[in-house]
Design a protein around this motif. Structure first.
Motif, PDB file in Angstrom:
ATOM      1  N   LEU A  83       0.828  -1.200   0.000  1.00  0.00           N
ATOM      2  CA  LEU A  83       0.000   0.000   0.000  1.00  0.00           C
ATOM      3  C   LEU A  83       0.871   1.263   0.000  1.00  0.00           C
ATOM      4  O   LEU A  83       0.611   2.206  -0.753  1.00  0.00           O
ATOM      5  CB  LEU A  83      -0.926   0.010   1.219  1.00  0.00           C
ATOM      6  CG  LEU A  83      -1.813   1.228   1.383  1.00  0.00           C
ATOM      7  CD1 LEU A  83      -2.817   1.328   0.244  1.00  0.00           C
ATOM      8  CD2 LEU A  83      -2.533   1.178   2.717  1.00  0.00           C
ATOM      9  N   LEU A  84       1.918   1.272   0.806  1.00  0.00           N
ATOM     10  CA  LEU A  84       2.826   2.417   0.844  1.00  0.00           C
ATOM     11  C   LEU A  84       3.528   2.600  -0.497  1.00  0.00           C
ATOM     12  O   LEU A  84       3.711   3.733  -0.962  1.00  0.00           O
ATOM     13  CB  LEU A  84       3.848   2.252   1.967  1.00  0.00           C
ATOM     14  CG  LEU A  84       3.295   2.265   3.388  1.00  0.00           C
ATOM     15  CD1 LEU A  84       4.379   1.897   4.384  1.00  0.00           C
ATOM     16  CD2 LEU A  84       2.677   3.611   3.725  1.00  0.00           C
ATOM     17  N   ASP A  85       3.911   1.495  -1.137  1.00  0.00           N
ATOM     18  CA  ASP A  85       4.553   1.570  -2.451  1.00  0.00           C
ATOM     19  C   ASP A  85       3.597   2.127  -3.505  1.00  0.00           C
ATOM     20  O   ASP A  85       3.986   2.954  -4.328  1.00  0.00           O
ATOM     21  CB  ASP A  85       5.060   0.191  -2.892  1.00  0.00           C
ATOM     22  CG  ASP A  85       6.268  -0.274  -2.099  1.00  0.00           C
ATOM     23  OD1 ASP A  85       6.945   0.568  -1.463  1.00  0.00           O
ATOM     24  OD2 ASP A  85       6.536  -1.493  -2.102  1.00  0.00           O
ATOM     25  N   VAL A  86       2.350   1.680  -3.472  1.00  0.00           N
ATOM     26  CA  VAL A  86       1.352   2.179  -4.421  1.00  0.00           C
ATOM     27  C   VAL A  86       1.120   3.679  -4.192  1.00  0.00           C
ATOM     28  O   VAL A  86       1.065   4.458  -5.148  1.00  0.00           O
ATOM     29  CB  VAL A  86       0.028   1.386  -4.313  1.00  0.00           C
ATOM     30  CG1 VAL A  86      -1.091   2.073  -5.074  1.00  0.00           C
ATOM     31  CG2 VAL A  86       0.225  -0.036  -4.825  1.00  0.00           C
ATOM     32  N   ALA A  87       1.017   4.080  -2.933  1.00  0.00           N
ATOM     33  CA  ALA A  87       0.822   5.496  -2.627  1.00  0.00           C
ATOM     34  C   ALA A  87       1.995   6.327  -3.146  1.00  0.00           C
ATOM     35  O   ALA A  87       1.801   7.425  -3.696  1.00  0.00           O
ATOM     36  CB  ALA A  87       0.654   5.696  -1.121  1.00  0.00           C
ATOM     37  N   LYS A  88       3.194   5.809  -3.010  1.00  0.00           N
ATOM     38  CA  LYS A  88       4.387   6.516  -3.505  1.00  0.00           C
ATOM     39  C   LYS A  88       4.347   6.646  -5.024  1.00  0.00           C
ATOM     40  O   LYS A  88       4.670   7.699  -5.576  1.00  0.00           O
ATOM     41  CB  LYS A  88       5.648   5.775  -3.060  1.00  0.00           C
ATOM     42  CG  LYS A  88       6.932   6.477  -3.414  1.00  0.00           C
ATOM     43  CD  LYS A  88       8.121   5.717  -2.853  1.00  0.00           C
ATOM     44  CE  LYS A  88       9.421   6.405  -3.142  1.00  0.00           C
ATOM     45  NZ  LYS A  88      10.561   5.671  -2.594  1.00  0.00           N
ATOM     46  N   ARG A  89       3.924   5.575  -5.712  1.00  0.00           N
ATOM     47  CA  ARG A  89       3.824   5.629  -7.172  1.00  0.00           C
ATOM     48  C   ARG A  89       2.762   6.630  -7.618  1.00  0.00           C
ATOM     49  O   ARG A  89       2.964   7.367  -8.585  1.00  0.00           O
ATOM     50  CB  ARG A  89       3.550   4.234  -7.734  1.00  0.00           C
ATOM     51  CG  ARG A  89       4.766   3.320  -7.642  1.00  0.00           C
ATOM     52  CD  ARG A  89       4.671   2.088  -8.538  1.00  0.00           C
ATOM     53  NE  ARG A  89       3.460   1.309  -8.383  1.00  0.00           N
ATOM     54  CZ  ARG A  89       3.349   0.229  -7.622  1.00  0.00           C
ATOM     55  NH1 ARG A  89       4.368  -0.203  -6.932  1.00  0.00           N
ATOM     56  NH2 ARG A  89       2.210  -0.427  -7.553  1.00  0.00           N
ATOM     57  N   ILE A  90       1.636   6.669  -6.906  1.00  0.00           N
ATOM     58  CA  ILE A  90       0.587   7.644  -7.231  1.00  0.00           C
ATOM     59  C   ILE A  90       1.128   9.060  -7.057  1.00  0.00           C
ATOM     60  O   ILE A  90       0.941   9.925  -7.909  1.00  0.00           O
ATOM     61  CB  ILE A  90      -0.668   7.416  -6.360  1.00  0.00           C
ATOM     62  CG1 ILE A  90      -1.362   6.115  -6.750  1.00  0.00           C
ATOM     63  CG2 ILE A  90      -1.634   8.597  -6.468  1.00  0.00           C
ATOM     64  CD1 ILE A  90      -2.436   5.660  -5.782  1.00  0.00           C
ATOM     65  N   PHE A  91       1.818   9.294  -5.946  1.00  0.00           N
ATOM     66  CA  PHE A  91       2.412  10.609  -5.696  1.00  0.00           C
ATOM     67  C   PHE A  91       3.395  10.976  -6.807  1.00  0.00           C
ATOM     68  O   PHE A  91       3.376  12.083  -7.333  1.00  0.00           O
ATOM     69  CB  PHE A  91       3.118  10.626  -4.339  1.00  0.00           C
ATOM     70  CG  PHE A  91       3.903  11.872  -4.096  1.00  0.00           C
ATOM     71  CD1 PHE A  91       3.259  13.044  -3.719  1.00  0.00           C
ATOM     72  CD2 PHE A  91       5.282  11.882  -4.248  1.00  0.00           C
ATOM     73  CE1 PHE A  91       3.981  14.208  -3.506  1.00  0.00           C
ATOM     74  CE2 PHE A  91       6.008  13.036  -4.040  1.00  0.00           C
ATOM     75  CZ  PHE A  91       5.364  14.211  -3.667  1.00  0.00           C
ATOM     76  N   ASN A  92       4.261  10.028  -7.185  1.00  0.00           N
ATOM     77  CA  ASN A  92       5.238  10.297  -8.247  1.00  0.00           C
ATOM     78  C   ASN A  92       4.564  10.587  -9.581  1.00  0.00           C
ATOM     79  O   ASN A  92       5.015  11.462 -10.320  1.00  0.00           O
ATOM     80  CB  ASN A  92       6.215   9.120  -8.380  1.00  0.00           C
ATOM     81  CG  ASN A  92       7.203   9.073  -7.245  1.00  0.00           C
ATOM     82  OD1 ASN A  92       7.470  10.069  -6.580  1.00  0.00           O
ATOM     83  ND2 ASN A  92       7.746   7.902  -6.991  1.00  0.00           N
ATOM     84  N   ASN A  93       3.481   9.865  -9.876  1.00  0.00           N
ATOM     85  CA  ASN A  93       2.739  10.131 -11.113  1.00  0.00           C
ATOM     86  C   ASN A  93       2.156  11.544 -11.106  1.00  0.00           C
ATOM     87  O   ASN A  93       2.231  12.261 -12.106  1.00  0.00           O
ATOM     88  CB  ASN A  93       1.606   9.118 -11.308  1.00  0.00           C
ATOM     89  CG  ASN A  93       2.107   7.750 -11.678  1.00  0.00           C
ATOM     90  OD1 ASN A  93       3.248   7.578 -12.097  1.00  0.00           O
ATOM     91  ND2 ASN A  93       1.263   6.751 -11.502  1.00  0.00           N
ATOM     92  N   GLN A  94       1.569  11.927  -9.984  1.00  0.00           N
ATOM     93  CA  GLN A  94       0.993  13.265  -9.892  1.00  0.00           C
ATOM     94  C   GLN A  94       2.074  14.331  -9.977  1.00  0.00           C
ATOM     95  O   GLN A  94       1.890  15.357 -10.623  1.00  0.00           O
ATOM     96  CB  GLN A  94       0.185  13.415  -8.602  1.00  0.00           C
ATOM     97  CG  GLN A  94      -1.082  12.595  -8.612  1.00  0.00           C
ATOM     98  CD  GLN A  94      -1.867  12.725  -7.324  1.00  0.00           C
ATOM     99  OE1 GLN A  94      -1.426  13.321  -6.356  1.00  0.00           O
ATOM    100  NE2 GLN A  94      -3.055  12.142  -7.312  1.00  0.00           N
ATOM    101  N   LEU A  95       3.200  14.069  -9.347  1.00  0.00           N
ATOM    102  CA  LEU A  95       4.310  15.012  -9.393  1.00  0.00           C
ATOM    103  C   LEU A  95       4.837  15.136 -10.814  1.00  0.00           C
ATOM    104  O   LEU A  95       5.100  16.248 -11.290  1.00  0.00           O
ATOM    105  CB  LEU A  95       5.421  14.552  -8.444  1.00  0.00           C
ATOM    106  CG  LEU A  95       6.617  15.477  -8.285  1.00  0.00           C
ATOM    107  CD1 LEU A  95       6.181  16.843  -7.764  1.00  0.00           C
ATOM    108  CD2 LEU A  95       7.624  14.859  -7.331  1.00  0.00           C
ATOM    109  N   SER A  96       4.967  14.021 -11.502  1.00  0.00           N
ATOM    110  CA  SER A  96       5.436  14.050 -12.893  1.00  0.00           C
ATOM    111  C   SER A  96       4.491  14.848 -13.777  1.00  0.00           C
ATOM    112  O   SER A  96       4.934  15.635 -14.617  1.00  0.00           O
ATOM    113  CB  SER A  96       5.564  12.629 -13.447  1.00  0.00           C
ATOM    114  OG  SER A  96       6.572  11.932 -12.779  1.00  0.00           O
TER     115      SER A  96
END
Length: 112
Positions: A83-96
Motif C-alpha cells: 500500500l505504501l509503495d502504491v501510494a508513492k507511485r501515485i504521488f510520483n505520477n501526480q508530481l510528474s
C-alpha cells in the motif's frame, strides 16, 4: 455490508493520515523494531513515536510483542508495504504530471 466496508476503509485511512505514522510504517516495512529504534530512525521524540504507535496499534495496523523490558513492533499485515509503495507511485505520477504542466507553461511563457 458495503457501508460497513466503506466505514472500515475510512477509519483505516484516517489512521494513516499523519506523517509520523507513515514514517513509522515505512520503518517497520524494513523489519521489526523497538520504540527506541523507531525513534532514532524517524528522528523524532520518543513520546511522539509512542503516541503514534498507540494509534496504529489501536487500529490493528501494527502489533507489539514484549521481549524482556522492551516492546518490538511489526506490521500486522505485510500488504501495508505494498500500500505504501502504491501510494508513492501515485504521488510520483501526480508530481510528474505537475512538472510536465509547469514545463509546458514555462515553454509557452518563453514563446510570448
Amino acid at each position: 455490508m458495503d457501508m460497513e466496508m466503506q466505514r472500515f476503509k475510512s477509519e483505516f485511512f484516517k489512521a494513516l493520515a499523519h506523517p509520523l505514522r507513515i514514517r513509522i510504517l515505512e520503518i517497520l516495512a524494513e523489519g521489526d523494531k523497538s520504540v527506541n529504534e523507531i525513534q532514532l530512525l524517524a528522528e523524532s521524540e520518543g513520546s511522539a513515536v509512542s503516541q503514534q504507535l498507540t494509534v496504529l496499534k489501536a487500529k490493528n495496523i501494527v502489533t507489539g510483542t514484549k521481549e524482556g523490558n522492551r516492546v518490538i513492533y511489526s506490521l500486522r499485515d505485510p500488504m501495508i508495504t505494498e500500500l505504501l509503495d502504491v501510494a508513492k507511485r501515485i504521488f510520483n505520477n501526480q508530481l510528474s504530471e505537475t512538472i510536465t504542466i509547469l514545463d509546458r507553461l514555462k515553454y509557452t511563457d518563453k514563446e510570448e
